[in-house]
Design an enzyme around this catalytic site. Structure first.
Site, PDB file in Angstrom:
ATOM      1  N   GLN A  17      93.820  42.919  71.831  1.00 36.57           N
ATOM      2  CA  GLN A  17      92.798  43.864  72.287  1.00 36.57           C
ATOM      3  C   GLN A  17      93.176  44.758  73.460  1.00 36.57           C
ATOM      4  O   GLN A  17      92.929  45.963  73.412  1.00 36.57           O
ATOM      5  CB  GLN A  17      91.506  43.111  72.642  1.00 36.57           C
ATOM      6  CG  GLN A  17      90.378  44.047  73.044  1.00 36.57           C
ATOM      7  CD  GLN A  17      89.087  43.354  73.404  1.00 36.57           C
ATOM      8  OE1 GLN A  17      88.183  43.961  73.971  1.00 36.57           O
ATOM      9  NE2 GLN A  17      88.963  42.082  73.094  1.00 36.57           N
ATOM     10  N   LEU A  71     108.523  46.525  61.806  1.00 41.27           N
ATOM     11  CA  LEU A  71     109.914  46.443  62.245  1.00 41.27           C
ATOM     12  C   LEU A  71     110.163  45.084  62.895  1.00 41.27           C
ATOM     13  O   LEU A  71     109.398  44.648  63.758  1.00 41.27           O
ATOM     14  CB  LEU A  71     110.239  47.553  63.246  1.00 41.27           C
ATOM     15  CG  LEU A  71     111.702  47.675  63.670  1.00 41.27           C
ATOM     16  CD1 LEU A  71     112.578  48.080  62.485  1.00 41.27           C
ATOM     17  CD2 LEU A  71     111.847  48.679  64.812  1.00 41.27           C
ATOM     18  N   ASN A  95     102.023  44.875  75.362  1.00 39.58           N
ATOM     19  CA  ASN A  95     101.258  43.859  76.084  1.00 39.58           C
ATOM     20  C   ASN A  95     101.682  42.453  75.681  1.00 39.58           C
ATOM     21  O   ASN A  95     100.860  41.552  75.547  1.00 39.58           O
ATOM     22  CB  ASN A  95      99.742  44.055  75.888  1.00 39.58           C
ATOM     23  CG  ASN A  95      99.283  43.835  74.445  1.00 39.58           C
ATOM     24  OD1 ASN A  95     100.030  44.068  73.498  1.00 39.58           O
ATOM     25  ND2 ASN A  95      98.046  43.380  74.268  1.00 39.58           N
ATOM     26  N   PHE A  96     102.991  42.277  75.491  1.00 36.58           N
ATOM     27  CA  PHE A  96     103.541  40.952  75.220  1.00 36.58           C
ATOM     28  C   PHE A  96     103.557  40.113  76.505  1.00 36.58           C
ATOM     29  O   PHE A  96     103.303  40.619  77.598  1.00 36.58           O
ATOM     30  CB  PHE A  96     104.958  41.066  74.657  1.00 36.58           C
ATOM     31  CG  PHE A  96     105.009  41.697  73.293  1.00 36.58           C
ATOM     32  CD1 PHE A  96     104.634  40.972  72.167  1.00 36.58           C
ATOM     33  CD2 PHE A  96     105.437  43.006  73.127  1.00 36.58           C
ATOM     34  CE1 PHE A  96     104.678  41.548  70.900  1.00 36.58           C
ATOM     35  CE2 PHE A  96     105.489  43.589  71.872  1.00 36.58           C
ATOM     36  CZ  PHE A  96     105.110  42.857  70.750  1.00 36.58           C
ATOM     37  N   ARG A 103     113.711  40.370  76.774  1.00 39.01           N
ATOM     38  CA  ARG A 103     114.573  39.424  76.050  1.00 39.01           C
ATOM     39  C   ARG A 103     115.113  40.003  74.748  1.00 39.01           C
ATOM     40  O   ARG A 103     116.092  39.489  74.206  1.00 39.01           O
ATOM     41  CB  ARG A 103     113.805  38.121  75.780  1.00 39.01           C
ATOM     42  CG  ARG A 103     113.621  37.260  77.038  1.00 39.01           C
ATOM     43  CD  ARG A 103     113.112  35.877  76.710  1.00 39.01           C
ATOM     44  NE  ARG A 103     111.756  35.868  76.190  1.00 39.01           N
ATOM     45  CZ  ARG A 103     110.654  35.823  76.950  1.00 39.01           C
ATOM     46  NH1 ARG A 103     110.762  35.800  78.276  1.00 39.01           N
ATOM     47  NH2 ARG A 103     109.469  35.789  76.393  1.00 39.01           N
ATOM     48  N   LYS A 135      99.119  32.206  80.984  1.00 40.03           N
ATOM     49  CA  LYS A 135      98.668  32.908  79.784  1.00 40.03           C
ATOM     50  C   LYS A 135      97.293  33.513  80.051  1.00 40.03           C
ATOM     51  O   LYS A 135      96.406  32.846  80.580  1.00 40.03           O
ATOM     52  CB  LYS A 135      98.613  31.957  78.590  1.00 40.03           C
ATOM     53  CG  LYS A 135      99.979  31.524  78.092  1.00 40.03           C
ATOM     54  CD  LYS A 135      99.869  30.703  76.815  1.00 40.03           C
ATOM     55  CE  LYS A 135     101.258  30.350  76.287  1.00 40.03           C
ATOM     56  NZ  LYS A 135     101.181  29.533  75.048  1.00 40.03           N
ATOM     57  N   GLU A 138      90.772  37.087  77.746  1.00 43.71           N
ATOM     58  CA  GLU A 138      89.633  37.828  78.293  1.00 43.71           C
ATOM     59  C   GLU A 138      88.909  37.058  79.404  1.00 43.71           C
ATOM     60  O   GLU A 138      88.781  37.537  80.533  1.00 43.71           O
ATOM     61  CB  GLU A 138      88.658  38.160  77.163  1.00 43.71           C
ATOM     62  CG  GLU A 138      87.298  38.684  77.610  1.00 43.71           C
ATOM     63  CD  GLU A 138      87.360  40.016  78.309  1.00 43.71           C
ATOM     64  OE1 GLU A 138      86.710  40.172  79.356  1.00 43.71           O
ATOM     65  OE2 GLU A 138      88.081  40.915  77.820  1.00 43.71           O
ATOM     66  N   ASP A 167      89.953  42.608  78.735  1.00 39.14           N
ATOM     67  CA  ASP A 167      90.821  43.240  77.737  1.00 39.14           C
ATOM     68  C   ASP A 167      90.626  44.751  77.685  1.00 39.14           C
ATOM     69  O   ASP A 167      91.480  45.523  78.115  1.00 39.14           O
ATOM     70  CB  ASP A 167      90.561  42.622  76.365  1.00 39.14           C
ATOM     71  CG  ASP A 167      91.359  41.344  76.144  1.00 39.14           C
ATOM     72  OD1 ASP A 167      92.522  41.289  76.560  1.00 39.14           O
ATOM     73  OD2 ASP A 167      90.826  40.410  75.543  1.00 39.14           O
ATOM     74  N   GLY A 242      72.279  46.087  94.651  1.00 37.61           N
ATOM     75  CA  GLY A 242      72.600  47.369  95.265  1.00 37.61           C
ATOM     76  C   GLY A 242      71.519  47.807  96.233  1.00 37.61           C
ATOM     77  O   GLY A 242      70.658  47.025  96.649  1.00 37.61           O
ATOM     78  N   GLY A 243      71.536  49.096  96.560  1.00 42.64           N
ATOM     79  CA  GLY A 243      70.570  49.630  97.515  1.00 42.64           C
ATOM     80  C   GLY A 243      69.150  49.661  96.992  1.00 42.64           C
ATOM     81  O   GLY A 243      68.200  49.677  97.770  1.00 42.64           O
ATOM     82  N   GLN A 244      68.990  49.691  95.670  1.00 45.81           N
ATOM     83  CA  GLN A 244      67.671  49.706  95.064  1.00 45.81           C
ATOM     84  C   GLN A 244      67.501  48.435  94.239  1.00 45.81           C
ATOM     85  O   GLN A 244      68.272  48.204  93.305  1.00 45.81           O
ATOM     86  CB  GLN A 244      67.503  50.939  94.162  1.00 45.81           C
ATOM     87  CG  GLN A 244      67.918  52.260  94.790  1.00 45.81           C
ATOM     88  CD  GLN A 244      67.077  52.625  96.002  1.00 45.81           C
ATOM     89  OE1 GLN A 244      65.934  52.231  96.101  1.00 45.81           O
ATOM     90  NE2 GLN A 244      67.665  53.368  96.936  1.00 45.81           N
TER      91      GLN A 244
END
Length: 409
Positions: A17, A71, A95-96, A103, A135, A138, A167, A242-244
């Site tokens: 992802q 490939l 993203n291996f 390698r 490892k 998410e 992710d 937050g402020g509100q």
């Protein structure tokens, strides 16, 4: 009409992802994204399948607008072909696990030798340090980036958020880095390395909680509904923090998503009091100012909920909006899929797939006036092998056949 990234070639060596979410955004912006997969394919083609023998929705919803080639980059001929693909690309994204691409012999130094102009983007779980070899998934990134410890109610366990901030959130950060590197290349003529870690991206999205961690040094956080504060930012339920002040109030008939989230601004207090049938509170000293209401947030939202719980959420929404009070209904996934405004804005789209038929997916959230997006189906595994290897790299059809026989593609 041309698109923003037209002419940019992206070699997409990503899977699952975080990486595919980034390269799909680049494809939507007009880049030619060539997804390079092992001959067995991205693992998500087979995960969480709803139809046997067909690419899963997990895969199709993250890989629209791309081309697919296969490939085996561990074979010698595969490495030669990969080098040629790198030579012809503007961007390489992977993203291996840490060191996996190195390698195979394709270190950053080697990639620079092949193509000095390439932008090489890597998405990893963590930065350099004690967590590097961990490892990453998410919710692991959510846990280690500050999200889980601040999500949920004070008397309950830490919770994961349904938003995929580890992710897809990291994928968006990667896109920002890639676009910046491409822009800088216009002046330097050189590519560069882009590194984004999932933990870092989650932390960036949790910065307001680090703001509050520092505020705790000077006393309790008045905007939080919590009664007790230690030395860490507590879980605060549905409070805006937050402020509100804000909260999700119940609506009729009381189903799991029959809620409206309401923000109480100072300017909205008087009309809100009138709306809920308590006009006397508008000028009462203990309620009249935002500062006076802070110690009474629980009671304030209880009063609003006494009114809202008798009405359907869409009626509550209509009445609150009529008085300019910020609010939004809690929309279920079913309601989102069926939402006409999201469809009209191209955020819920129907896509034709050659094997599964029509599926629903999320459209591009990036709206550029001169770069329109037409969401097209994800590619079948190796669908564009001949197109890329023969049509663009110049390999003969007989060689292509042998490459397949030998397991190179």
């Amino acid at each position: 009409m041309t698109r923003a990234l037209e002419g940019v070639r992206v070699l997409d060596m990503t899977h699952v992802q975080s990486g595919p979410s980034a390269t799909q955004l680049l494809a939507w912006l007009g880049a030619d994204v060539v997804k390079l997969e092992a001959p067995s394919g991205d693992i998500t083609r087979r995960q969480l399948r709803d139809l046997p023998g067909v690419d899963s929705l997990y895969f199709t919803m993250l890989n629209c607008n791309k081309r697919s080639i296969t490939l085996n980059v561990k074979s010698e001929r595969g490495k030669e072909i990969l080098a040629e693909l790198i030579r012809r690309s503007d961007v390489l994204v992977e993203n291996f696990g840490p060191g996996a691409v190195d390698r195979t012999g394709f270190t950053w130094e080697r990639i620079q030798e092949i193509n000095p102009r390439i932008v090489y983007a890597s998405i990893k779980g963590f930065g350099e340090g004690s967590y590097t070899a961990f490892k990453a998934y998410e919710v692991v990134a959510q846990a280690m980036g500050g999200s889980m410890s601040t999500t949920g109610f004070q008397d309950g366990p830490p919770l994961a958020t349904g938003a995929q901030i580890g992710d897809s959130g990291t994928g968006i950060h990667a896109v920002a880095g890639i676009l910046a590197a491409l822009f800088q290349r216009e002046s330097t003529g050189r590519g560069q390395r882009v590194n984004v870690a999932m933990q870092h991206a989650v932390l960036n999205l949790c910065r307001v909680k680090l703001r509050d961690q520092q505020r705790l040094q000077h006393g309790p956080l008045a905007e939080y509904p919590n009664e007790d504060f230690g030395d860490e930012v507590p879980r605060s339920g549905n409070a805006s923090g937050g402020g509100q002040p804000g909260w999700a109030v119940k609506c009729a008939p009381g189903g799991p998503n029959d809620y409206v989230y309401v923000i109480v601004q100072p300017v909205g207090w008087q009309p809100l009091c009138a709306l809920i049938g308590r006009p006397e509170l508008a000028d009462a000293p203990e309620w009249a100012t935002a500062e006076a209401r802070l110690p009474r947030l629980d009671k304030m939202f209880q009063l609003i909920e006494e009114w809202s719980s008798a009405l359907p959420k869409w009626d509550v929404l209509e009445q609150l909006n009529a008085h300019g009070i910020p609010c939004g209904p809690v929309l279920s996934t079913k309601e989102i899929v069926e939402d006409e405004s999201l469809a009209a804005n191209g955020m819920i789209v129907r896509v034709e797939h050659p094997e599964r038929g029509t599926f629903t997916t999320v459209g591009s959230p990036l709206k550029l006036s001169d770069s329109p997006v037409d969401v097209v189906t994800s590619p079948l595994l190796g669908q564009h092998n001949e197109e890329v290897y023969t049509g663009e790299l110049g390999l003969g059809k007989e060689e292509l056949r042998l490459l397949k026989t030998d397991g190179v593609i």
